[in-house]
Design a protein around this motif. Structure first.
Motif, PDB file in Angstrom:
ATOM      1  N   GLU A 121      -3.769  -7.227   3.550  1.00 12.33           N
ATOM      2  CA  GLU A 121      -3.611  -6.208   2.506  1.00 12.33           C
ATOM      3  C   GLU A 121      -3.180  -6.864   1.199  1.00 12.33           C
ATOM      4  O   GLU A 121      -2.701  -8.008   1.189  1.00 12.33           O
ATOM      5  CB  GLU A 121      -2.589  -5.163   2.941  1.00 12.33           C
ATOM      6  CG  GLU A 121      -1.179  -5.694   3.138  1.00 12.33           C
ATOM      7  CD  GLU A 121      -0.242  -4.619   3.647  1.00 12.33           C
ATOM      8  OE1 GLU A 121       0.394  -3.971   2.810  1.00 12.33           O
ATOM      9  OE2 GLU A 121      -0.151  -4.436   4.882  1.00 12.33           O
ATOM     10  N   CYS A 152       1.716 -11.686   4.986  1.00 15.33           N
ATOM     11  CA  CYS A 152       2.542 -10.692   5.682  1.00 15.33           C
ATOM     12  C   CYS A 152       2.036  -9.274   5.427  1.00 15.33           C
ATOM     13  O   CYS A 152       2.557  -8.561   4.569  1.00 15.33           O
ATOM     14  CB  CYS A 152       3.988 -10.842   5.259  1.00 15.33           C
ATOM     15  SG  CYS A 152       4.203 -11.140   3.500  1.00 15.33           S
ATOM     16  N   GLY A 153       1.003  -8.871   6.164  1.00  9.86           N
ATOM     17  CA  GLY A 153       0.527  -7.492   6.087  1.00  9.86           C
ATOM     18  C   GLY A 153      -0.972  -7.390   6.222  1.00  9.86           C
ATOM     19  O   GLY A 153      -1.724  -8.011   5.469  1.00  9.86           O
ATOM     20  N   GLY A 154      -1.435  -6.623   7.218  1.00 10.87           N
ATOM     21  CA  GLY A 154      -2.867  -6.418   7.407  1.00 10.87           C
ATOM     22  C   GLY A 154      -3.246  -4.952   7.426  1.00 10.87           C
ATOM     23  O   GLY A 154      -4.327  -4.582   7.868  1.00 10.87           O
ATOM     24  N   ASN A 155      -2.362  -4.103   6.915  1.00 11.98           N
ATOM     25  CA  ASN A 155      -2.584  -2.653   6.956  1.00 11.98           C
ATOM     26  C   ASN A 155      -3.286  -2.206   5.677  1.00 11.98           C
ATOM     27  O   ASN A 155      -2.673  -1.659   4.767  1.00 11.98           O
ATOM     28  CB  ASN A 155      -1.247  -1.927   7.121  1.00 11.98           C
ATOM     29  CG  ASN A 155      -1.424  -0.439   7.280  1.00 11.98           C
ATOM     30  OD1 ASN A 155      -2.450   0.029   7.773  1.00 11.98           O
ATOM     31  ND2 ASN A 155      -0.436   0.329   6.854  1.00 11.98           N
ATOM     32  N   ILE A 156      -4.588  -2.439   5.620  1.00  7.95           N
ATOM     33  CA  ILE A 156      -5.342  -2.121   4.402  1.00  7.95           C
ATOM     34  C   ILE A 156      -6.377  -1.049   4.693  1.00  7.95           C
ATOM     35  O   ILE A 156      -7.087  -1.092   5.708  1.00  7.95           O
ATOM     36  CB  ILE A 156      -6.010  -3.394   3.822  1.00  7.95           C
ATOM     37  CG1 ILE A 156      -6.651  -3.102   2.455  1.00  7.95           C
ATOM     38  CG2 ILE A 156      -7.010  -4.001   4.792  1.00  7.95           C
ATOM     39  CD1 ILE A 156      -7.080  -4.358   1.711  1.00  7.95           C
ATOM     40  N   ASP A 157      -6.456  -0.075   3.809  1.00  8.19           N
ATOM     41  CA  ASP A 157      -7.417   1.012   3.948  1.00  8.19           C
ATOM     42  C   ASP A 157      -8.834   0.480   3.710  1.00  8.19           C
ATOM     43  O   ASP A 157      -9.038  -0.334   2.802  1.00  8.19           O
ATOM     44  CB  ASP A 157      -7.083   2.110   2.931  1.00  8.19           C
ATOM     45  CG  ASP A 157      -7.978   3.315   3.066  1.00  8.19           C
ATOM     46  OD1 ASP A 157      -9.029   3.349   2.373  1.00  8.19           O
ATOM     47  OD2 ASP A 157      -7.650   4.223   3.841  1.00  8.19           O
ATOM     48  N   ALA A 197       2.767  -1.668  -0.738  1.00  4.71           N
ATOM     49  CA  ALA A 197       3.983  -2.100  -0.048  1.00  4.71           C
ATOM     50  C   ALA A 197       4.941  -2.852  -0.976  1.00  4.71           C
ATOM     51  O   ALA A 197       6.133  -2.945  -0.685  1.00  4.71           O
ATOM     52  CB  ALA A 197       3.624  -2.985   1.143  1.00  4.71           C
TER      53      ALA A 197
END
Length: 288
Positions: free
Chosen positions: A144, A172-177, A99
């Motif tokens: 993330e 700011c961001g928790g969209n982790i694979d 990101a």
């Protein structure tokens, strides 16, 4: 498509309305955190940095605004040096901060943020991985790599002037694979001195392998992985070279394991990713 169908195109990080919306987080920060000294923000396209910096500095000009980029994509620093947004080459496949991997910062974001940013730092992928791990352990927060960049800057010692200061760091961001999360944990454990690797030779025929395993158990070193290969150039056909990955509690425990192995074997090849001074500890009671 916007041109062909006469639709409004909303840039995800450079549209003025998006920047304004992100700036409301700055208002929330100064409303909820008193006597603030600094805000440390991840930087990709620059919209979040611009919005929060404008909001915070308008109300409290003395609060420091610090931007954090990945060393693999320092596009905002490049823009600052050039005086305008400048495109750089980015390999998205090699970074934990997809990101933040924006090759050219937004024009609106740049011209707003450049007036308010006090400092920019670029952090390593290793420290980003460590930050993800520490946030899971200390805060039970899955963040993330891009969202953990601000914590990485503090853990990695990039901002020593903030020691004992009151600092806000947005996660700011928790969209982790899941596979990336696993890599972050492994990388973080290694950098934190809790995952170490060594090579050693033992005699298989005389129970050398069993003794090695028993020795590691006696010092509470958990074997995570072990591979074996025969040493064909040795006189004994029973000689094994063992490559061992072990998990330990901390750097001090790792040194104790190393000392024990070296007092028993003559050929220990130790391979640790870090040393005791490479990581700056956060406060014992977690992040505040």
């Amino acid at each position: 498509m916007a041109t062909e169908k006469r639709l409004a195109y909303i840039d995800g990080y450079d549209h003025p309305h998006v920047i304004s919306g992100q700036g409301t987080m700055g208002l929330e920060i100064i409303d909820q955190v008193r006597n603030l000294d600094a805000v440390v923000l991840p930087v990709g396209g620059g919209g979040l940095l611009a919005g929060v910096a404008l909001a915070v500095k308008t109300v409290y000009p003395n609060i420091q605004i610090i931007g954090v980029e990945s060393q693999k994509c320092a596009s905002f620093q490049t823009a600052m040096d050039a005086g305008q947004p400048t495109k750089i080459d980015v390999d998205h496949s090699t970074t934990l901060t997809d990101a933040l991997s924006v090759p050219e910062v937004g024009k609106n974001a740049f011209h707003i943020a450049r007036r308010f940013v006090d400092k920019l730092v670029a952090v390593s992928e290793d420290h980003i991985g460590l930050a993800v791990l520490k946030l899971i352990e200390s805060e039970r927060a899955v963040v993330e790599g891009s969202g953990a960049a601000g914590v990485a800057a503090l853990l990695g010692g990039y901002l020593p002037e903030l020691h004992n200061k009151r600092v806000a760091v947005p996660l700011c961001g928790g969209n982790i694979d899941p596979s990336v999360l696993s890599s972050c944990i492994e990388k973080g454990l290694a950098l934190d001195g809790r995952l170490v690797r060594f090579a050693i030779t033992v005699n298989e025929n005389s129970g050398g392998l069993a003794r090695l395993i028993a020795l590691l158990a006696s010092v509470s070193a958990r074997i995570r992985d072990m591979t074996q290969e025969r040493v064909l150039i040795d006189n004994s056909i029973f000689t094994l070279k063992c490559n061992v990955l072990v998990e330990v509690r901390d750097f001090k425990h790792a040194q104790s394991v190393k000392t024990t192995l070296e007092s028993t074997y003559n050929d220990v090849l130790w391979n640790s990713r870090t040393n005791n001074n490479s990581v700056h500890n956060i406060c014992d009671d977690g992040l505040v």
